[in-house]
Enzyme design. Structure first.
Site, PDB file in Angstrom:
ATOM      1  N   CYS A 299       1.469 -10.945  -5.228  1.00  0.00           N
ATOM      2  CA  CYS A 299       0.096 -11.789  -5.335  1.00  0.00           C
ATOM      3  C   CYS A 299       0.151 -13.056  -6.204  1.00  0.00           C
ATOM      4  O   CYS A 299       0.381 -11.947  -7.236  1.00  0.00           O
ATOM      5  CB  CYS A 299      -1.813 -11.851  -5.141  1.00  0.00           C
ATOM      6  SG  CYS A 299      -1.539 -10.317  -3.658  1.00  0.00           S
ATOM      7  N   GLY A 333      -3.691  -2.865  -2.493  1.00  0.00           N
ATOM      8  CA  GLY A 333      -2.950  -3.826  -3.435  1.00  0.00           C
ATOM      9  C   GLY A 333      -3.480  -3.535  -4.776  1.00  0.00           C
ATOM     10  O   GLY A 333      -4.305  -2.734  -5.401  1.00  0.00           O
ATOM     11  N   ASN A 356       3.269  -2.867  -1.147  1.00  0.00           N
ATOM     12  CA  ASN A 356       4.513  -2.778  -2.159  1.00  0.00           C
ATOM     13  C   ASN A 356       4.756  -1.385  -1.445  1.00  0.00           C
ATOM     14  O   ASN A 356       6.977  -0.966  -0.996  1.00  0.00           O
ATOM     15  CB  ASN A 356       4.793  -2.506  -3.383  1.00  0.00           C
ATOM     16  CG  ASN A 356       6.234  -3.002  -3.754  1.00  0.00           C
ATOM     17  OD1 ASN A 356       6.471  -1.535  -3.671  1.00  0.00           O
ATOM     18  ND2 ASN A 356       5.962  -4.325  -4.833  1.00  0.00           N
ATOM     19  N   GLY A 381       4.713 -11.478  -0.058  1.00  0.00           N
ATOM     20  CA  GLY A 381       3.114 -11.805   0.016  1.00  0.00           C
ATOM     21  C   GLY A 381       2.572 -12.686   1.843  1.00  0.00           C
ATOM     22  O   GLY A 381       3.731 -13.597   2.010  1.00  0.00           O
ATOM     23  N   ARG A 395      -5.049 -16.975   5.958  1.00  0.00           N
ATOM     24  CA  ARG A 395      -5.882 -15.912   5.041  1.00  0.00           C
ATOM     25  C   ARG A 395      -6.463 -16.379   3.395  1.00  0.00           C
ATOM     26  O   ARG A 395      -7.135 -15.954   3.450  1.00  0.00           O
ATOM     27  CB  ARG A 395      -5.101 -14.758   4.756  1.00  0.00           C
ATOM     28  CG  ARG A 395      -5.531 -13.538   4.281  1.00  0.00           C
ATOM     29  CD  ARG A 395      -4.162 -12.876   4.140  1.00  0.00           C
ATOM     30  NE  ARG A 395      -4.780 -11.387   3.740  1.00  0.00           N
ATOM     31  CZ  ARG A 395      -4.906 -10.840   2.682  1.00  0.00           C
ATOM     32  NH1 ARG A 395      -4.435 -11.593   1.329  1.00  0.00           N
ATOM     33  NH2 ARG A 395      -5.273  -9.444   1.908  1.00  0.00           N
ATOM     34  N   GLU A 461       2.825   6.464 -24.102  1.00  0.00           N
ATOM     35  CA  GLU A 461       2.714   7.594 -23.979  1.00  0.00           C
ATOM     36  C   GLU A 461       2.970   8.025 -22.936  1.00  0.00           C
ATOM     37  O   GLU A 461       3.483   9.169 -22.571  1.00  0.00           O
ATOM     38  CB  GLU A 461       1.527   8.377 -24.590  1.00  0.00           C
ATOM     39  CG  GLU A 461       2.233   9.388 -25.301  1.00  0.00           C
ATOM     40  CD  GLU A 461       0.515  10.543 -26.177  1.00  0.00           C
ATOM     41  OE1 GLU A 461       0.928  10.610 -27.867  1.00  0.00           O
ATOM     42  OE2 GLU A 461      -0.311  10.209 -25.038  1.00  0.00           O
TER      43      GLU A 461
HETATM   44  P1  XMP Z   1       0.875  -4.769  -2.774  1.00  0.00           P
HETATM   45  O1  XMP Z   1       0.111  -4.210  -4.262  1.00  0.00           O
HETATM   46  O2  XMP Z   1       0.252  -3.093  -1.917  1.00  0.00           O
HETATM   47  O3  XMP Z   1      -0.862  -4.279  -2.567  1.00  0.00           O
HETATM   48  O4  XMP Z   1       1.960  -5.519  -2.980  1.00  0.00           O
HETATM   49  C1  XMP Z   1      -0.847  -5.635  -1.158  1.00  0.00           C
HETATM   50  C2  XMP Z   1      -2.033  -6.573  -0.672  1.00  0.00           C
HETATM   51  O5  XMP Z   1      -1.620  -7.104  -1.219  1.00  0.00           O
HETATM   52  C3  XMP Z   1      -2.969  -8.186  -0.625  1.00  0.00           C
HETATM   53  N1  XMP Z   1      -1.733  -9.667  -0.487  1.00  0.00           N
HETATM   54  C4  XMP Z   1      -2.136 -10.772  -0.877  1.00  0.00           C
HETATM   55  N2  XMP Z   1      -2.453 -11.025  -2.006  1.00  0.00           N
HETATM   56  N3  XMP Z   1      -0.937 -12.679  -1.856  1.00  0.00           N
HETATM   57  C5  XMP Z   1      -2.392 -11.876  -2.818  1.00  0.00           C
HETATM   58  O6  XMP Z   1      -2.818 -12.735  -3.344  1.00  0.00           O
HETATM   59  C6  XMP Z   1      -0.246 -12.749  -1.187  1.00  0.00           C
HETATM   60  O7  XMP Z   1       0.205 -13.666  -0.916  1.00  0.00           O
HETATM   61  C7  XMP Z   1      -0.783 -11.536  -0.336  1.00  0.00           C
HETATM   62  N4  XMP Z   1       0.001 -11.026   0.553  1.00  0.00           N
HETATM   63  C8  XMP Z   1      -1.012 -10.193   0.564  1.00  0.00           C
HETATM   64  C9  XMP Z   1      -3.054  -7.716   0.522  1.00  0.00           C
HETATM   65  O8  XMP Z   1      -4.522  -7.373   0.459  1.00  0.00           O
HETATM   66  C10 XMP Z   1      -1.960  -6.439   0.807  1.00  0.00           C
HETATM   67  O9  XMP Z   1      -2.557  -5.582   1.538  1.00  0.00           O
END
Ligand code: XMP
Length: 479
Positions: A299, A333, A356, A381, A395, A461
């Site tokens: 993000c 996230g 991720n 993303g 979205r 640490e």
């Molecule tokens: P992680 O940290 O697991 O987060 O990679 C996944 C979550 O990120 C959100 N998401 C986005 N948020 N821009 C954003 O601001 C993006 O392009 C984007 N794509 C995904 C989403 O809530 C996901 O579950």
């Protein structure tokens, strides 16, 4: 003087250990996702086009979690993917594929080819009168023969409401592959297959609904829910996620009210980042609240728009409100390690959502790429230029023909192999955390809240330090 509130991220805190009278492996990670849907692992895969399609949703639900099928797919394709997850595991198939007495062997062959089903109950109206399988047709050279001349009539069946034990007993004793279920009048009410029985035995942790099929969700938007939900419901979708970057907005509230008015389906609303957003989503009718504005690894919302709330505080504040209404919170996230899952739940979440951590798994739909001799998978993303071009712009409140102003990036993550062993690392890490906190259940951990703030020296640490790592660990890496 400018007033600035202090808010925390996962890396800002640790949980203070407490006395435990049990071993970590005894801690239960069962949790409520929304309404009457329960998971046996508090982990959901993100509705992203490089994370969750049917392969991920099946693999994760078999191990106790759930997937949310993304919506950069046409409504028909998305519903079809949900259908694949729902069909993967059944207890009693309530509407099995059937043939009617009087149809021909040629008809049966066609039905079998079209549906991929290899054994069909034969009905006289709604009354079961036989079963026809590939085996019955093996020596049948005349395709115009009637089904009733070829079918097996000496039927092993269940009457009334079978139990797993009675069904298993019949499969073991008679070496059959299909077990029809009838009511007292002989009307067909369902079908049990040996492969479903075996899958249930092999996956005791699977997240299943009342019908015995895997739990699965799908993403919808305020613009497309009227079109998508009827198709999703027809395939048995358990819940929908109103998937937006700014859940605390009029269009999202109206969409949740619209979903609740028009459909009988559980809805997860989001994303929000404070108690006010959570309260509005609850008032609109959300069955669970998804929290996270900008913590995701791909993000850039916080950088592009200058907004957001560090994720631990966002989860904590939203959960404080949601808890009063008994509405579960999903921390979405920013999860980097299993310890972050423990922290998110201790802040009040019932489940976490990851993108991720799962994008590098074999079951993720992202493409594999080789870079400097190592295998990676594509991870992007849903607000990245590539994903927006494939449909996810709304979205981020963009119209179809707007010039993309991305809120996410496109990248790659290391290939991690299959989901099962990796998920085990995450869940066991969480159970270790529960053990250290003396919390036997997710409910106990949700009210634990004994956080301590750490400094950057404390974070340094906490990580491996002053050493060259010579052997990669399956649950720890640093970028
Ligand atoms: P992680 O940290 O697991 O987060 O990679 C996944 C979550 O990120 C959100 N998401 C986005 N948020 N821009 C954003 O601001 C993006 O392009 C984007 N794509 C995904 C989403 O809530 C996901 O579950």
């Amino acid at each position: 003087m400018i007033q600035v509130e202090e808010k925390y991220s996962y890396d800002d805190v640790l949980l203070i250990p407490s006395y435990a009278d049990f071993l970590p492996g005894e801690a239960s990670v069962k949790t409520r996702l929304a309404g009457d849907i329960w998971l046996n692992a508090p982990i959901i895969s993100a509705a992203m086009d490089t994370v969750t399609e049917y392969q991920m949703a099946i693999a994760l639900a078999l191990e106790g979690g759930a997937g949310v099928i993304h919506r950069n797919l046409s409504p028909e394709e998305q519903a079809q993917q949900v259908g694949r997850v729902k069909r993967y595991l059944n207890w009693i198939i309530s509407s099995p594929v059937v043939v009617q007495k009087g149809q021909t062997v040629a008809d049966v062959e066609k039905i079998m080819t079209d549906t991929g089903v290899t054994g069909l109950p034969v009905l006289d109206g709604t009354i079961l009168c036989g079963i026809i399988t590939n085996r019955d047709m093996r020596f049948c050279s005349d395709l115009s023969q009637k089904v009733e001349d070829v079918m097996t009539t000496n039927l092993i069946l269940e009457r009334g409401t079978p139990t797993v034990e009675t069904a298993r007993d019949k499969f073991d004793k008679h070496r059959i592959e299909k077990l029809p279920v009838v009511d007292n009048g002989g009307h067909l009410t369902g079908l049990i297959t040996v492969s479903d029985m075996e899958k249930h035995k092999n996956f005791p942790m699977a997240a299943i609904d009342d019908s015995g099929s895997l739990v699965v969700g799908a993403a919808v938007s305020p613009n497309d829910y009227m079109q998508r939900i009827p198709l999703l419901k027809a395939k048995g979708c358990n819940f929908v996620v109103l998937d937006t970057a700014h859940g605390n907005s009029l269009s999202v509230m109206q969409a949740i009210e619209g979903i609740k008015k028009n459909f009988d389906i559980l809805v997860v609303g989001g994303n929000v980042s404070d108690g006010d957003g959570a309260r509005r989503l609850i008032d609109a009718g959300s069955d669970a609240i998804k929290v996270g504005v900008g913590p995701g690894s791909i993000c850039t919302t916080r950088i592009v728009a200058g907004i957001g709330v560090p994720q631990l505080s966002a989860v904590y504040e939203s959960a404080e409100v949601a808890q009063k209404f008994d509405i579960p919170v999903i921390a979405d996230g920013g999860i980097k390690y299993s310890g972050d899952i423990t922290k998110a739940i201790a802040a009040g979440a019932s489940c976490i959502m990851v993108g991720n951590l799962f994008a590098g798994l074999k079951e993720a739909p992202g493409k594999e790429v080789i870079f400097e001799g190592r295998i990676f998978k594509q991870y992007r993303g849903m607000g990245s230029i590539g994903a927006i071009k494939e449909g996810s712009g709304d979205r981020y409140q963009m119209k179809k023909d707007d010039e993309p102003v991305p809120e996410g990036i496109e990248g790659r993550v290391p290939f991690k192999g299959e989901l099962k062993p990796y998920l085990n690392q995450l869940v066991t890490g969480l159970q270790k955390g529960m053990g250290y906190c003396g919390c036997r259940t997710i409910e106990q951990l949700r009210s634990y809240k004994k956080f301590v703030k750490i400094s950057s020296a404390g974070l340094r640490e906490s990580h491996a330090h002053d050493v060259n790592i010579t052997q990669e660990a399956p649950n720890y890496s640093r970028y």
